[in-house]
Design an enzyme around this catalytic site. Structure first.
Site, mmCIF file in Angstrom:
data_model
loop_
_atom_site.group_PDB
_atom_site.id
_atom_site.type_symbol
_atom_site.label_atom_id
_atom_site.label_comp_id
_atom_site.label_asym_id
_atom_site.label_seq_id
_atom_site.Cartn_x
_atom_site.Cartn_y
_atom_site.Cartn_z
ATOM 1 N N GLU B 49 -26.898 -28.786 15.804
ATOM 2 C CA GLU B 49 -26.441 -29.147 14.442
ATOM 3 C C GLU B 49 -25.962 -27.932 13.760
ATOM 4 O O GLU B 49 -26.416 -26.827 13.427
ATOM 5 C CB GLU B 49 -27.652 -29.492 13.654
ATOM 6 C CG GLU B 49 -28.588 -30.740 14.082
ATOM 7 C CD GLU B 49 -30.084 -30.892 13.026
ATOM 8 O OE1 GLU B 49 -30.146 -30.056 11.930
ATOM 9 O OE2 GLU B 49 -30.750 -31.606 13.531
ATOM 10 N N ASP B 60 -33.493 -27.437 1.166
ATOM 11 C CA ASP B 60 -33.836 -26.351 1.977
ATOM 12 C C ASP B 60 -34.587 -25.399 1.292
ATOM 13 O O ASP B 60 -34.688 -25.166 0.256
ATOM 14 C CB ASP B 60 -32.357 -25.754 2.277
ATOM 15 C CG ASP B 60 -31.614 -26.364 3.581
ATOM 16 O OD1 ASP B 60 -32.222 -26.679 4.434
ATOM 17 O OD2 ASP B 60 -30.380 -27.008 3.290
#
Ligand code: PLP
EC number: 4.2.1.20
Lengths: 423, 262
Positions: B49, B60
């Site tokens: 990814e 995140d």
């Protein structure tokens, strides 16, 4: 119907605001997925969609439930002190070419700003959802203080995220929140202002969504926040409309407000949105001037993009990275804006201009010295814009400006700015 | 037919899960990220990814936030993403891009899909785009033959699982826990339940991400999922290519030793 010689009467008799009418669905509501024209929607992680759906369902039920509306209205009256006054400001207006200027006194609400309107509504919804923990972001600290207040009142746990830059410039409000029992978490990422406080609150929410309501403080974010927060603030405009009809005998030529995320402005605007003769004018933070690149004039200078869950105007670079905003005012220092404002701008129903730090601070001092009212620096942007607009309208003009908050919290900034601390 | 179908056909045939490693493009530098991603492939990642550094990464945790921040400060531009994808593809890797939606929106959804496909990318993972909002992306993915990898979470209702799996191709990304990215000691029992719930709606391969950092955890996840996604643990080793290689090898062993389902 009165008919002044200038023929500017545009509407009916002063009417009592019908309690609860601000929550009734109307043609200005977004579509079922939260779109105002192309704007709005939900650009959020799947993990939050369940909570957003729940909130939307609970709100849709509550807004039509007389028990909810009654309880909210009772709190707004007996706790927050509504209706807020409408005060004419003639000495201030002398500096605006003689136009008549009325101040909608949201600064007189309990906790000192309009923020309490939305907070009380969402705190009641939090209880309806059976959640016990509330998180919030805050810029100027006014939304944080209002949230901490409602949580104290209703026995909810409260955590407030606040950019480190803002914890410095709005120290007094940090102390107020802590006194009220809230935990204040300084956010040290990114620009360390409102945008980053929202990021951190969203991260908390993704983690704790089952037990926690995110009590967003402005008319931005994913659906249903923009519509719901707007409806909780509609009371500002609805009261103002009835009050100005009573005091001036006619509708104003314009209503004005400052625009950070856009909650006080959208509340004010919605009282007059069906009165086509009333201009809706929002003032954004021009910071050090648009040319300097240091500003927060999202609607004037931004382009369509997503931030914090909605498509709206956004200060962003060519690659879609959010550009940091700047304003002397912590509550306006935000690179995004609520999606309904984007739509009102595109359709031309509302107009948006920018006001620099310097202009805002001049208006801040002017209102203090001419009317004995110390406004929030956020609200001072609306006041500065109103001075300009008044000169444009001339002596026959009539403007209602949303004085969204009081300036006590800004004494540090003002004392430094004006050099009051020098002996 | 998903672009990643052959990868999962292969891993299924081997009776194991796929290892999917994440690293932001541009971290620590554009060149450095291309090299690290290539190393990850050489050391056992079946898919990588390639992350797009973004100013407001709300999904995140601190590790990936800091990496994105550093990449942006280092001057990362969106065009660098395509360079990195091209290099990974040229090295024989299967690359998908993981990105928040605004950079794609700003670049132009169709244009982004076209350029990604031209660079050899196979699909997009979209942590803040749900299929309900993704009509333009669904069309562009179709047009440019890219996989559209959507996320499901422990909080996803059966209705949302049905809707999301129906829109997904390649693999379904199941977030193991409610939370943001970051290595964790425990992967969370909610992951297994989520995978089981999702399987009621789809035959797609399902990869589990958020929190995996060791070979042992990878083996555990491989016991019930078709893919194991590892992000923060790679990012926190990005300064040291040997450590990245060692981690990939450890994880690759893990996905080959699926722990028996509990
Ligand atoms: C007094 C006051 N006015 C205005 C704002 C700006 O918010 P909004 O645009 O949502 O009204 C704030 C935000 O902190 C505020 O404290």
């Amino acid at each position: 119907m009165t008919s002044p010689e200038d023929g500017r009467v545009r509407s009916a008799e002063p009417t009592e605001v019908e309690p609860g009418s601000e929550h009734e669905p109307d043609r200005h509501d977004p579509d079922a997925r939260g779109h105002f024209g192309p704007y709005g929607g939900r650009f959020l992680p799947e993990a939050l969609i369940g909570a957003m759906d729940e909130l939307a369902t609970v709100y849709e039920k509550a807004r039509l439930d007389p028990d909810f509306v009654d309880e909210l209205n009772r709190l707004l009256r007996d706790y927050a002190g509504r209706p807020s006054l409408l005060t004419e400001a003639p000495r201030f207006a002398e500096h605006a070419g003689g136009a008549r200027i009325f101040l909608k006194r949201e600064d007189l609400n309990h906790t000192g700003s309009h923020k309490i309107n939305n907070v009380l509504g969402q705190a009641l919804l939090t209880k309806r959802m059976g959640k016990k923990r509330v998180i919030a972001e805050t810029g100027a600290g006014q939304h944080g203080v209002a949230t901490a207040t409602a949580c104290a009142l209703m026995g909810l746990e409260c955590v407030v995220y606040m950019g480190e830059v803002d914890t410095e410039r709005q120290k007094l409000n940090v102390a107020r929140m802590r006194l009220l029992g809230a935990e204040v978490i300084p956010v040290r990422t990114g620009s360390r202002t409102l945008k980053d406080a929202i990021n951190e609150a969203l991260r908390d929410w993704v983690t704790n969504v089952e037990t926690t309501h995110y009590l967003l403080g402005t008319a931005a974010g994913g659906h249903p926040f923009p519509m719901m927060v707007r409806n909780f603030h509609k009371v500002i405009g609805q009261e103002a409309r009835a009050q100005v009809l009573e005091k001036a005998g006619r509708l104003p030529d314009a209503v004005t407000a400052c625009v950070g995320g856009g909650s006080n402005a959208i509340g004010m605007f919605h009282g007059f949105i069906n009165d086509p003769g009333v201009r809706l004018v929002g003032y954004e933070p021009g910071g050090h001037g648009i040319e300097s690149g240091e500003h927060g004039a999202t609607l004037s200078e931004g382009t369509p993009g997503m931030l914090h869950g909605a498509l709206s105007y956004l200060l962003q670079d060519e690659d879609g990275q959010t550009v940091e905003a700047y304003s002397i005012s912590a509550g306006l220092d935000y690179p995004g804006v609520g999606p309904e404002h984007a739509w009102l701008k595109d359709t031309g129903r509302a107009e948006y201009h920018s006001v620099t730090d310097a202009e805002a601070m001049e208006a801040f001092q002017l209102l203090s010295r001419t009317e004995g009212i110390i406004p929030a620096i956020e609200s001072s942007h609306a006041l500065a814009g109103t001075l300009r607009l008044g000169r444009e309208l001339g002596p026959d003009g009539l403007i209602v400006v949303c004085l969204s908050g009081r300036g006590d919290k800004d004494m540090d900034t003002a004392a430094t700015y004006f050099g009051f601390m020098e002996s | 037919m998903g672009r990643l179908d052959p990868v999962f056909a292969h891993t299924r045939e081997q009776g194991r899960a796929a290892l999917i490693g994440y690293l932001p493009a541009g971290y620590p530098t554009v060149d450095g990220s291309a090299e690290l991603l290539t190393t990850m492939i050489d050391s056992g990642c079946d898919i990588v990814e390639v992350g797009v550094p973004y100013s407001d990464p709300v999904m995140d945790g601190p590790t990936i936030q800091a990496a994105a921040d550093r990449a942006l400060r280092g001057g990362f531009r969106l065009r660098d993403l395509f360079t990195v994808v091209e290099r990974v593809a040229a090295a024989g890797g299967h690359a998908v891009v993981m990105t928040y939606w605004n950079p794609v929106h700003r670049y132009g959804v169709d244009r982004f899909a076209r350029d990604l496909a031209a660079a050899g990318g196979l699909g997009l993972i979209t942590p803040d785009l749900i299929p309900d909002q993704g009509a333009d992306w669904l069309a562009a993915a179709e047009e440019h033959d890219l996989d559209r990898i959507f996320l499901v979470a422990p909080s996803s209702s059966p209705e949302r699982l049905a809707l999301t799996t129906a829109a997904t191709t390649g693999f379904l990304y199941a977030t193991a826990v409610m939370g943001v990215t970051g290595a964790r000691d425990q992967v969370g029992s909610s992951a297994e339940g989520l995978v089981a719930r999702a399987r009621e709606h789809t035959d797609l391969p399902i990869a589990v991400g958020l929190g995996v950092r060791s070979g042992e955890q990878a083996a555990e996840v491989a016991g019930f999922a078709d893919g194991v996604v590892v992000g923060s643990a790679f990012v926190s080793r990005a300064e040291d290519v040997t450590a990245v290689r060692a981690l990939a090898e450890e994880l690759a062993e893990g996905v080959r030793a699926p722990a028996p389902a509990r």
